[in-house]
Design an enzyme around this catalytic site. Sequence first.
Site, PDB file in Angstrom:
ATOM      1  N   ASP A 119       0.839  -1.183   0.000  1.00 26.19           N
ATOM      2  CA  ASP A 119       0.000   0.000   0.000  1.00 26.19           C
ATOM      3  C   ASP A 119       0.885   1.248   0.000  1.00 26.19           C
ATOM      4  OD1 ASP A 119      -3.000   0.871   0.458  1.00 26.19           O
ATOM      5  OD2 ASP A 119      -1.851   1.997   1.963  1.00 26.19           O
ATOM      6  N   HIS A 285      -6.982  -6.970   0.138  1.00 24.26           N
ATOM      7  CA  HIS A 285      -5.924  -5.962   0.076  1.00 24.26           C
ATOM      8  C   HIS A 285      -4.677  -6.310   0.875  1.00 24.26           C
ATOM      9  CE1 HIS A 285      -4.128  -2.012  -0.270  1.00 24.26           C
ATOM     10  NE2 HIS A 285      -4.229  -1.780   1.021  1.00 24.26           N
TER      11      HIS A 285
END
Length: 304
Positions: A119, A285
């Site tokens: 991320d 994610h």
Amino acid sequence: METESSLVNIGPSEFIEGFNLMDARLETGIKMRFAIGGKGPALMLVHGHPHTHIIWRKVAPLLAQKYTVVLPDLRGYGDTDKPESTPDHRPYSKKEMAKDLISLMKLLNRPTFAFVGHDRGARVGHRLALDYPESVTKAVFVDIAPTATMYALTNKEFATKYFWWFFLIQPEPFPEKLIGFDPDYFLHHHIDGQIKIKGCVEDKAFYEYLRCYKDPRTIHAICEDYRAAATIDLDDDKEDADKKIQCPLHLLWGARGTVGKLYDVVGTWKEKTVTVSGEALDCGHSPEEECPSVFLKKVLAFLD
């Protein structure tokens, strides 16, 4: 302004077996919290939003069997300093964050290292690999396409699923006040929406994330991170459009997540790196939390 560097041992990590917590006073002026463990070649793992270094808790001990593993909290996150920002958001640019990481590894006498970033950590890793090609030997980016690409290809689905990309960049103090009203709710909503394998974030880990996220200084710093991404980071990327990542790059992403569904992930990086490969994992994610065994296998296969 540069300051004298130093290291302070805080003690054993409560979350990552075999790791010690330390504070580093960096030459960039930042006091950075990090965990370190293992022995062997250096490997840095860097978290994203809304996490801290403990996101690696399920994989770091096994990686430490082969590597000296360094797990920093990025500036603005966790227990690392949250410096004052400026109108252009430069203190939270990925260039400045990358300087912190290079300064930390210099202090640890580790001039070269492999890198894994998730991320926001991967976005810092992109800048790190561009600015310090002599330092990064291999890189793994987790669940991202390039920032400029994601903004350029924004559509209704992306804007809906990644609403915080547009909410957090609003002028202060609008997002800071709204998040600060109920950070517990906001953090639950964010994490629960991103992961696809329920139960992978234990209560103890969530409340450690929340401990840090409840700090108003952290909320402001996170907004500044995103404001920088939408402004000065794009300017820096445009200025360096002719530069490519020189080290081998491997991409991992969640097949059930937004990035995996909306983008040809490997394709988005082909013009930005010399050597790129990648594959999807059956998760959302955060593969290091959702499917740590598979994630570990893929990382080790690439690093070895």
